[in-house]
Design a protein around this motif. Structure first.
Motif, mmCIF file in Angstrom:
data_model
loop_
_atom_site.group_PDB
_atom_site.id
_atom_site.type_symbol
_atom_site.label_atom_id
_atom_site.label_comp_id
_atom_site.label_asym_id
_atom_site.label_seq_id
_atom_site.Cartn_x
_atom_site.Cartn_y
_atom_site.Cartn_z
ATOM 1 N N CYS A 187 0.855 -1.191 0.000
ATOM 2 C CA CYS A 187 0.000 0.000 0.000
ATOM 3 C C CYS A 187 0.888 1.236 0.000
ATOM 4 O O CYS A 187 1.844 1.333 0.789
ATOM 5 N N HIS A 188 0.608 2.185 -0.897
ATOM 6 C CA HIS A 188 1.459 3.372 -0.964
ATOM 7 C C HIS A 188 1.186 4.337 0.195
ATOM 8 O O HIS A 188 1.936 5.289 0.409
ATOM 9 N N GLY A 189 0.108 4.020 0.979
ATOM 10 C CA GLY A 189 -0.180 4.888 2.118
ATOM 11 C C GLY A 189 0.487 4.433 3.394
ATOM 12 O O GLY A 189 1.100 5.232 4.111
ATOM 13 N N CYS A 190 0.393 3.096 3.670
ATOM 14 C CA CYS A 190 0.945 2.590 4.939
ATOM 15 C C CYS A 190 1.994 1.511 4.764
ATOM 16 O O CYS A 190 2.639 1.108 5.727
ATOM 17 N N LEU A 201 -10.773 -3.547 -5.922
ATOM 18 C CA LEU A 201 -12.090 -3.725 -5.320
ATOM 19 C C LEU A 201 -12.324 -2.811 -4.125
ATOM 20 O O LEU A 201 -13.439 -2.311 -3.921
ATOM 21 N N ASN A 202 -11.269 -2.611 -3.315
ATOM 22 C CA ASN A 202 -11.444 -1.826 -2.083
ATOM 23 C C ASN A 202 -10.213 -0.962 -1.819
ATOM 24 O O ASN A 202 -9.096 -1.290 -2.258
ATOM 25 N N ASP A 203 -10.431 0.109 -1.103
ATOM 26 C CA ASP A 203 -9.307 0.886 -0.598
ATOM 27 C C ASP A 203 -8.627 0.103 0.520
ATOM 28 O O ASP A 203 -9.186 -0.867 1.042
ATOM 29 N N GLY A 208 -6.964 3.327 4.347
ATOM 30 C CA GLY A 208 -7.961 3.911 3.450
ATOM 31 C C GLY A 208 -7.420 4.435 2.147
ATOM 32 O O GLY A 208 -8.162 5.052 1.371
ATOM 33 N N ALA A 209 -6.141 4.181 1.858
ATOM 34 C CA ALA A 209 -5.551 4.685 0.617
ATOM 35 C C ALA A 209 -6.100 3.941 -0.600
ATOM 36 O O ALA A 209 -6.397 2.751 -0.534
#
Length: 213
Positions: A187-190, A201-203, A208-209
């Motif tokens: 995940c590029h957010g966490c 399909l989902n963030d 939530g990224a």
């Protein structure tokens, strides 16, 4: 040595009921009815796709059975065409071998091979139906069923190794499809691992990224 062959489509979707599917006349598609199957020379049969299997036609013909597809017959049509039939086949009700009707044999057992089924005179039909007890029976006019019968071969009646033994023909092994390797993603957010398909399909459920490309 047998130099005439049928060419079977061995793909899983090519089976119709229990019958093997073969190339039809003139590229007309695939058929289970051997009377409609194209007969090839040795050279023609060996020049085929990986999923096609050459069968000596004499080997197949010797092991063929006679079947009647339940989708091609109706009782109303049978009685309209043969109201005065003198002989009948006896079918086990609500029973099929895939699409093929199941018939009563002389010895009281049932078969999908019409060539082994008993033909009962009109005067004796009640007696034969009585032998089946409470299960009952469906009585079909003999000439109608014979008109709608076809010769076919089932997988359990043939063996390709035995059929081609000593003929110098080697089967082509279908090429295996290479599986695409989907590398793990972060995940590029966490930075947590996420699935390749799940990102569409989902963030990310952790931060939530949105990880769609």
């Amino acid at each position: 040595m047998d130099d005439l062959f049928y060419l079977q489509d061995s793909r899983s979707h090519a089976y119709v009921g229990d019958g093997l599917s073969f190339w039809g006349f003139g590229g007309s598609g695939y058929v289970t009815d051997l009377s409609k199957a194209q007969v090839f020379t040795r050279d023609g049969a060996c020049d085929h796709r990986d999923t096609d299997i050459p069968w000596p036609n004499s080997y197949v013909d010797a092991r063929a059975r006679v079947g009647v597809d339940c989708q091609n017959v109706t009782m109303s049509e049978a009685l309209d065409q043969h109201p005065d039939a003198g002989e009948f086949y006896i079918q086990k009700p609500q029973c099929w071998s895939d699409n093929n009707l199941i018939r009563l044999c002389e010895d009281g057992v049932f078969t999908s091979d019409l060539s082994k089924a008993v033909v009962v005179p009109r005067a004796h039909t009640v007696t034969w139906i009585g032998k089946l007890g409470q299960s009952g029976a469906v009585v079909w006019p003999w000439p109608y069923i014979d008109t709608h019968s076809r010769h076919l071969v089932e997988p359990g009646d043939v063996n390709i190794r035995g059929a081609l033994r000593g003929m110098g023909i080697e089967l082509v092994k279908p090429r295996k499809l290479r599986k695409t390797c989907k590398r793990p993603l972060n995940c590029h957010g966490c930075g947590r691992f996420i699935s390749w398909d799940g990102r569409f399909l989902n963030d990310c459920q952790n931060c939530g990224a949105n990880n769609c490309p």
